[in-house]
Every structure is written in C-alpha cells, then in structure tokens.
Scaffold this active site. Structure first.
Site, PDB file in Angstrom:
ATOM      1  N   HIS A 103       7.310  -4.736  19.850  1.00  0.00           N
ATOM      2  CA  HIS A 103       6.434  -5.136  18.772  1.00  0.00           C
ATOM      3  C   HIS A 103       4.929  -5.617  19.440  1.00  0.00           C
ATOM      4  CE1 HIS A 103      10.495  -6.330  16.911  1.00  0.00           C
ATOM      5  NE2 HIS A 103       9.816  -5.607  15.854  1.00  0.00           N
ATOM      6  N   GLN A 220      11.972   6.395   9.254  1.00  0.00           N
ATOM      7  CA  GLN A 220      10.997   5.449   8.486  1.00  0.00           C
ATOM      8  C   GLN A 220       9.738   5.761   8.671  1.00  0.00           C
ATOM      9  OE1 GLN A 220      11.503   1.060   8.626  1.00  0.00           O
ATOM     10  NE2 GLN A 220       9.996   1.215  10.235  1.00  0.00           N
TER      11      GLN A 220
HETATM   12  O1  PAF Z   1      11.040  -1.359  10.890  1.00  0.00           O
HETATM   13  C1  PAF Z   1      11.027  -2.668  10.491  1.00  0.00           C
HETATM   14  O2  PAF Z   1      11.082  -3.745  10.869  1.00  0.00           O
HETATM   15  C2  PAF Z   1      10.936  -2.776   8.788  1.00  0.00           C
HETATM   16  O3  PAF Z   1      11.953  -1.501   8.363  1.00  0.00           O
HETATM   17  C3  PAF Z   1       9.782  -2.870   8.171  1.00  0.00           C
HETATM   18  C4  PAF Z   1       8.980  -1.711   8.314  1.00  0.00           C
HETATM   19  C5  PAF Z   1       9.073  -4.315   8.653  1.00  0.00           C
HETATM   20  C6  PAF Z   1      10.130  -2.900   6.765  1.00  0.00           C
HETATM   21  O4  PAF Z   1      10.641  -4.247   6.615  1.00  0.00           O
END
Ligand code: PAF
Length: 351
Positions: A103, A220
C-alpha cells in the site's frame, strides 16, 4: 505576530491537540487550511475543540507530519470541494486498511503524481460472502495512519459501514460476464459486485483524477478497468507492480494470518509461477501444460490446498483455447491453513 506562508500543507486533526498546538504556538483556526493562505503564528492559543498542527521545516518543534482523518462523507466532500476549487489534482488509493509496504508504494506513487492523496481505509462488507473473513479482517486504523502519513498521504477516509451504505435498498454496480465469473468470481460470486460498488462510491466522493491499485489483484483491476470504460468515469486507473518480501512472498494484508510454517509453504506460489514463466520464455505455448506444471508444483507442498490455477487472455480474461499468441495471465488462489492467498504471473508473446 509572524507571517508564515504555508503553501500547500496537509493537516492532521488531533481532537486532543490543545496542549500540543499551544506548545507550538499556533492558534486553532481554519479547518481547511490548505492552499496559499497566510497564517499568523502567535504565542497564545485559543483552542477550539479541534486543533491543527503544522509541519513547517524549522518551525514545528516536534517535526509533526500532518494528515487529515475524515470519518464522514460530508467532511470528505468538503475537503475535496476545497482542493478542486484550488485546482489540485487528486490521487485516490482505495484500501481495506492493514496497510503494508505494498500500500505504501501505491501511496508514494500517488504522492508523486498528484497534489492531494486520499487513502480510503474501509473494510467493505459488500465484497465479503457470508462465510468469509469480514469480521476477522484486520482493522488497524492507528497503525494505518502512520504508514499513510509516512508515505505522503494528505488524508485518510475511514468511514463506518453505515456512512458508506446508508440505505437498505441500495444501488449496485455490477460488471457482468466472464471477467467476474472466472477465477475468484467462481467461489466468491458477490465479491466483484461489492468491489465495483464501493469503488464507484469512492471515485465519486474523492473526484480522483487517478486511482491506484496493485497488480496482484489482477482480476479486480480488469473488472475496474471495464467498469470505468463502460460508465465513462473520469478517473485514470494506475496499476502498480507487486511488492514482495525479500523471499518472494507477495505482500498482502492476509499474510498476518499465516503461521511461520504456512508462510514458508506459501513461497511455492511465487516459485511455481516463476518456473512457468521460465517455461514460457523457453517456448512453451500450450496453456494446459503451463497450468498443469504450476498445479503439480504447488501440490508438492503438503500445506497447500488449491482453489484454482487458471490461465486467461488479457485484457478481459478471455478463454485461451489454442496455443498462446498474445498476452496472458496465469492466476492462482491457494489456501494455507485457513488463509487464502492469490498470486499472478503475466507473460506476453510480444515482449
Ligand atoms: O483491493 C482492495 O483492498 C479492495 O478490494 C478495495 C479495492 C479497496 C475495495 O474495497
């Protein structure tokens, strides 16, 4: 009185910052002290309930780095409105918290490319199935604030579920087709509808120019790409490389659940995908053979329990029936104990 031009400085709220701000000699003033306003430094502090502290080289005795925390949609909207009025570009890093170096690398990238970086920290209930780990998912806001701040975030948005989902009968955003049905979609049928819905809300709230996601969650990112394209959303998706531990394990918030033995066993994921990449580089173009090779290698690890090992064409996660002749994604999801990890490898014939 001393005139200080703050320029653009992020601000962090400390509900109990009275003594701290007083010691620094700043009065509590404008909650949206962003931009090129001139503040007056004074030795006396008239403290409202919320105070700000400043990070001005040479002036801040504590060297405090400053970031705002928003818990409500209204506060975030006010902040975004001010930033937009001042012509700032906004980068959004959507997260479910438990921030790690992966992150942090997204936040750093966002800080390089935007004036303002908003990190959302929200364990989104709508993307968890009834038997999944929503309740157990790690929640560490205080630690997250430190990681986000150090990486250069301007603000954290950490709303409650009720704030994000105020109505029982609600609007969903759903990407249909193969893209959400294969891989994780097979065992997590409502997952991507929850991701698409919450990301739409976050894109709208933050009015982000750019949003940052990790490549590890390749499905995703494909789903979000399709959603942004189909709904003509004004946000650029920035997909950043996977960040790994020194031994090759991809960083994940779920790694904390692994026992030391499981953690060691999980290294089979990156190792088997690396071997598949080597086979591809040596000329293997049969999708079945690559999948079988990775499956067989993961099975040599007794603690592994395979959910899937699958290969799809990119973009769009299309079926690859014949020999590979374009870009492909080899994705795996494997459980170690109760922890399910995902990993990906990518290859392209045109590289
Ligand atoms: O990848 C993640 O942590 C989650 O799927 C996200 C994109 C924050 C959506 O809740």
């Amino acid at each position: 009185w001393q005139e200080i031009n703050l320029g653009f400085h992020p601000i962090k709220w400390f509900p109990d910052a009275g003594p701290c701000a007083q010691a620094m000699g700043f009065p509590g003033q404008d909650p949206f002290g962003i931009g090129t306003k001139t503040y007056r430094k004074t030795g006396t502090a008239r403290c409202p309930s919320l105070l700000w502290v400043l990070d001005i080289p040479g002036l801040s005795p504590k060297g405090v780095v400053i970031m705002q925390l928003f818990r409500t949609v209204k506060d975030l909207k006010d902040f975004v409105r001010t930033a937009k009025k001042e012509g700032k570009t906004i980068g959004l890093v959507p997260t479910m918290g438990a921030l790690h170096e992966g992150h942090a690398s997204l936040i750093k990238a966002a800080a390089k490319e935007n004036d303002v970086v908003i990190v959302s920290d929200f364990v989104n209930p709508t993307q968890f199935g009834p038997s999944e780990d929503y309740d157990a998912y790690p929640r560490k806001l205080a630690a997250d604030e430190k990681v986000a701040e150090a990486a250069g975030a301007t603000a954290i948005f950490a709303p409650s579920p009720a704030e994000m989902y105020p109505h029982k009968d609600m609007t969903w955003v759903e990407v249909t087709g193969n893209i959400t049905k294969v891989l994780c979609g097979r065992t997590r049928p409502i997952h991507f509808r929850g991701v698409a819905t919450v990301c739409t809300k976050l894109f709208n709230l933050s009015q982000a120019d750019r949003a940052y996601f990790g490549l590890k969650d390749a499905q995703q990112t494909e789903v979000l790409r399709r959603m942004v394209e189909d709904l003509f959303m004004n946000v650029e998706l920035r997909i950043m490389p996977i960040v790994r531990e020194s031994d090759g394990l991809a960083k994940s918030s779920r790694n904390v659940y692994l026992s030391p033995e499981e953690r060691k066993a999980a290294l089979i994921l990156s190792r088997s995908l690396k071997h598949a990449k080597e086979a591809f580089a040596a000329g293997e173009r049969d999708p079945r053979k690559l999948v079988d090779q990775v499956t067989a290698e993961i099975r040599t690890e007794p603690m592994s329990n395979i959910d899937y090992v699958e290969l799809y064409g990119m973009p769009g996660l299309t079926e690859v029936t014949g020999p590979i002749d374009g870009r492909v994604l080899l994705a795996v999801a494997v459980k170690f104990g109760t922890t399910r990890l995902i990993e990906i490898g990518r290859a392209s014939c045109r590289e």
